[in-house]
Design a protein around this motif. Structure first.
Motif, short mmCIF file in Angstrom:
data_model
loop_
_atom_site.label_atom_id
_atom_site.label_comp_id
_atom_site.label_asym_id
_atom_site.label_seq_id
_atom_site.Cartn_x
_atom_site.Cartn_y
_atom_site.Cartn_z
N ASP A 84 0.81 -1.22 0.00
CA ASP A 84 0.00 0.00 0.00
C ASP A 84 0.84 1.27 0.00
OD1 ASP A 84 -2.30 -1.50 -0.09
OD2 ASP A 84 -2.78 -1.27 2.05
N LYS A 85 2.09 1.19 0.41
CA LYS A 85 2.97 2.36 0.42
C LYS A 85 3.42 2.77 -0.98
CE LYS A 85 4.90 1.53 5.02
NZ LYS A 85 6.12 1.18 5.76
N ALA A 86 3.38 1.82 -1.90
CA ALA A 86 3.83 2.09 -3.27
C ALA A 86 2.67 2.64 -4.09
CB ALA A 86 4.37 0.81 -3.90
N THR A 87 2.98 3.49 -5.06
CA THR A 87 1.93 4.13 -5.85
C THR A 87 1.73 3.50 -7.23
OG1 THR A 87 3.55 5.76 -6.60
CG2 THR A 87 2.17 6.36 -4.71
N HIS A 88 2.78 2.99 -7.80
CA HIS A 88 2.74 2.41 -9.15
C HIS A 88 2.58 0.89 -9.03
CE1 HIS A 88 4.59 0.88 -12.89
NE2 HIS A 88 4.04 1.96 -13.42
N PRO A 89 1.80 0.26 -9.93
CA PRO A 89 1.59 -1.19 -9.83
C PRO A 89 2.89 -2.00 -9.82
CG PRO A 89 0.05 -0.26 -11.41
CD PRO A 89 0.99 0.85 -11.01
N GLY A 90 3.86 -1.63 -10.62
CA GLY A 90 5.14 -2.34 -10.62
C GLY A 90 5.83 -2.23 -9.28
N GLU A 91 5.79 -1.03 -8.69
CA GLU A 91 6.40 -0.83 -7.37
C GLU A 91 5.67 -1.66 -6.31
OE1 GLU A 91 6.18 3.34 -6.61
OE2 GLU A 91 7.50 3.86 -8.27
N ARG A 92 4.33 -1.76 -6.43
CA ARG A 92 3.55 -2.55 -5.47
C ARG A 92 3.91 -4.03 -5.57
NH1 ARG A 92 -0.48 1.07 -6.68
NH2 ARG A 92 -1.60 -0.31 -8.09
N ALA A 93 4.09 -4.53 -6.79
CA ALA A 93 4.47 -5.93 -6.96
C ALA A 93 5.86 -6.19 -6.39
CB ALA A 93 4.39 -6.33 -8.42
N LEU A 94 6.78 -5.26 -6.62
CA LEU A 94 8.12 -5.41 -6.05
C LEU A 94 8.09 -5.29 -4.53
CD1 LEU A 94 10.16 -3.42 -8.71
CD2 LEU A 94 10.20 -5.91 -8.32
N ALA A 95 7.20 -4.46 -4.01
CA ALA A 95 7.04 -4.35 -2.55
C ALA A 95 6.54 -5.67 -1.97
CB ALA A 95 6.09 -3.20 -2.21
N TYR A 96 5.69 -6.36 -2.73
CA TYR A 96 5.21 -7.69 -2.33
C TYR A 96 6.40 -8.64 -2.15
CZ TYR A 96 3.17 -12.35 -2.89
OH TYR A 96 2.83 -13.67 -2.73
N VAL A 97 7.27 -8.65 -3.13
CA VAL A 97 8.44 -9.52 -3.09
C VAL A 97 9.35 -9.12 -1.92
CG1 VAL A 97 10.53 -10.24 -4.34
CG2 VAL A 97 8.34 -10.00 -5.56
N ASP A 98 9.66 -7.83 -1.83
CA ASP A 98 10.55 -7.35 -0.77
C ASP A 98 9.99 -7.67 0.62
OD1 ASP A 98 12.33 -6.31 -2.62
OD2 ASP A 98 11.67 -4.23 -2.37
N ALA A 99 8.70 -7.44 0.82
CA ALA A 99 8.09 -7.66 2.13
C ALA A 99 8.15 -9.14 2.52
CB ALA A 99 6.65 -7.16 2.13
N ASN A 100 7.84 -10.01 1.58
CA ASN A 100 7.90 -11.44 1.88
C ASN A 100 9.33 -11.86 2.22
OD1 ASN A 100 5.31 -13.08 1.58
ND2 ASN A 100 5.20 -11.68 -0.16
N LEU A 101 10.30 -11.37 1.47
CA LEU A 101 11.69 -11.73 1.73
C LEU A 101 12.17 -11.16 3.06
CD1 LEU A 101 13.21 -11.46 -1.84
CD2 LEU A 101 12.52 -13.53 -0.59
N HIS A 102 11.68 -9.98 3.41
CA HIS A 102 12.04 -9.40 4.70
C HIS A 102 11.53 -10.28 5.84
CE1 HIS A 102 12.98 -6.52 7.78
NE2 HIS A 102 11.72 -6.56 8.20
N LEU A 103 10.30 -10.75 5.73
CA LEU A 103 9.75 -11.62 6.76
C LEU A 103 10.51 -12.93 6.85
CD1 LEU A 103 5.95 -10.91 6.23
CD2 LEU A 103 7.35 -10.23 8.20
N VAL A 104 10.92 -13.45 5.72
CA VAL A 104 11.73 -14.67 5.72
C VAL A 104 13.05 -14.42 6.44
CG1 VAL A 104 13.01 -16.28 4.24
CG2 VAL A 104 10.66 -15.65 3.65
N LEU A 143 -1.26 -6.74 -10.56
CA LEU A 143 -0.83 -7.15 -11.91
C LEU A 143 -1.91 -6.84 -12.94
CD1 LEU A 143 0.87 -10.50 -10.90
CD2 LEU A 143 2.02 -8.42 -11.71
N ALA A 144 -3.17 -6.99 -12.57
CA ALA A 144 -4.27 -6.65 -13.49
C ALA A 144 -4.27 -5.15 -13.76
CB ALA A 144 -5.61 -7.09 -12.90
N GLU A 145 -4.05 -4.36 -12.71
CA GLU A 145 -4.00 -2.90 -12.87
C GLU A 145 -2.83 -2.51 -13.78
OE1 GLU A 145 -3.13 1.06 -10.16
OE2 GLU A 145 -3.74 -0.78 -9.15
N ARG A 146 -1.74 -3.23 -13.71
CA ARG A 146 -0.59 -2.97 -14.55
C ARG A 146 -0.88 -3.30 -16.02
NH1 ARG A 146 2.91 -5.58 -17.34
NH2 ARG A 146 4.97 -4.72 -17.67
N GLY A 147 -1.87 -4.14 -16.25
CA GLY A 147 -2.21 -4.52 -17.61
C GLY A 147 -1.64 -5.87 -18.01
N THR A 148 -1.23 -6.65 -17.03
CA THR A 148 -0.70 -7.98 -17.30
C THR A 148 -1.78 -8.83 -17.97
OG1 THR A 148 0.80 -7.82 -15.42
CG2 THR A 148 0.29 -10.04 -16.21
#
Length: 192
Positions: A84-104, A143-148
């Motif tokens: 939710d902190k990211a504004t662009h869909p690509g940034e949000r998807a990367l935030a998803y990856v970063d957040a999961n890896l941080h928890l790991v 990803l849908a918002e990004r147009g994937t």
């Protein structure tokens, strides 16, 4: 009579319950096999008498079930908060990856793996499915918002990358290096 360490008995009980859950998490994170955490070990860690722990949890299985229910929503909430902190869909998807890896890297996946080894199969499976659904939904929407073209399939591919990099982190790769590798692979896609 035990001393109440909060403004109300209800607050005191909530604090004690939290301390018991936190002690059980610590014991699981430290390893020690599927037999841990015992209620005796949790009592010792919290400084409570063993009978006091039983007033919160009837058995070790009851404690483990509570720990499963306590752990998974926090994971989902953290990842969603970071996205939710990211504004662009690509940034949000990367935030998803970063957040999961941080928890790991913080040891959360080790706790989940230890819980899986305790044999709490049915509740763990149900709660794990709920967690993955909660995590998957915002990623698919992003990803849908990004147009994937196929956001469901792309979410699966991104999750496969998260799993692969998770293993690297658990094998000793520093979090920053792992995140860099994942970004190096994904950023060109999100820039295109």
């Amino acid at each position: 009579m035990p001393k109440i360490r909060a403004a109300t008995v209800a607050e005191h009980r909530a604090m004690q319950r939290r301390a018991i859950l936190d002690a059980a998490r610590e014991i699981l994170a430290e390893g020690g096999g599927a037999e841990t955490p015992s209620l005796a070990a949790v009592a010792q860690r919290t400084g409570l008498a063993r009978p006091s722990v039983y007033s919160y949890f009837k058995s070790r299985d009851d404690l483990l079930d509570a720990l499963i229910i306590d752990t998974f929503p926090k994971w989902s909430a953290y990842v969603t908060e970071q996205m939710d902190k990211a504004t662009h869909p690509g940034e949000r998807a990367l935030a998803y990856v970063d957040a999961n890896l941080h928890l790991v890297a913080r040891g959360e996946h080790a706790i989940v793996s230890a819980l899986a080894a305790t044999g709490r199969g049915e509740l763990l499976e149900e709660t794990s499915k709920t967690l993955h659904d909660q995590l998957r939904t915002p990623l698919v929407e992003t990803l849908a918002e990004r147009g994937t073209r196929d956001p469901e399939a792309m979410a699966e591919l991104i999750q496969a990358i998260v799993y692969a990099v998770t293993r690297m982190v658990e094998d000793g790769t520093p979090e920053a290096d792992a995140r860099r590798l994942a970004r190096e692979l994904l950023e060109p896609y999100f820039r295109s």
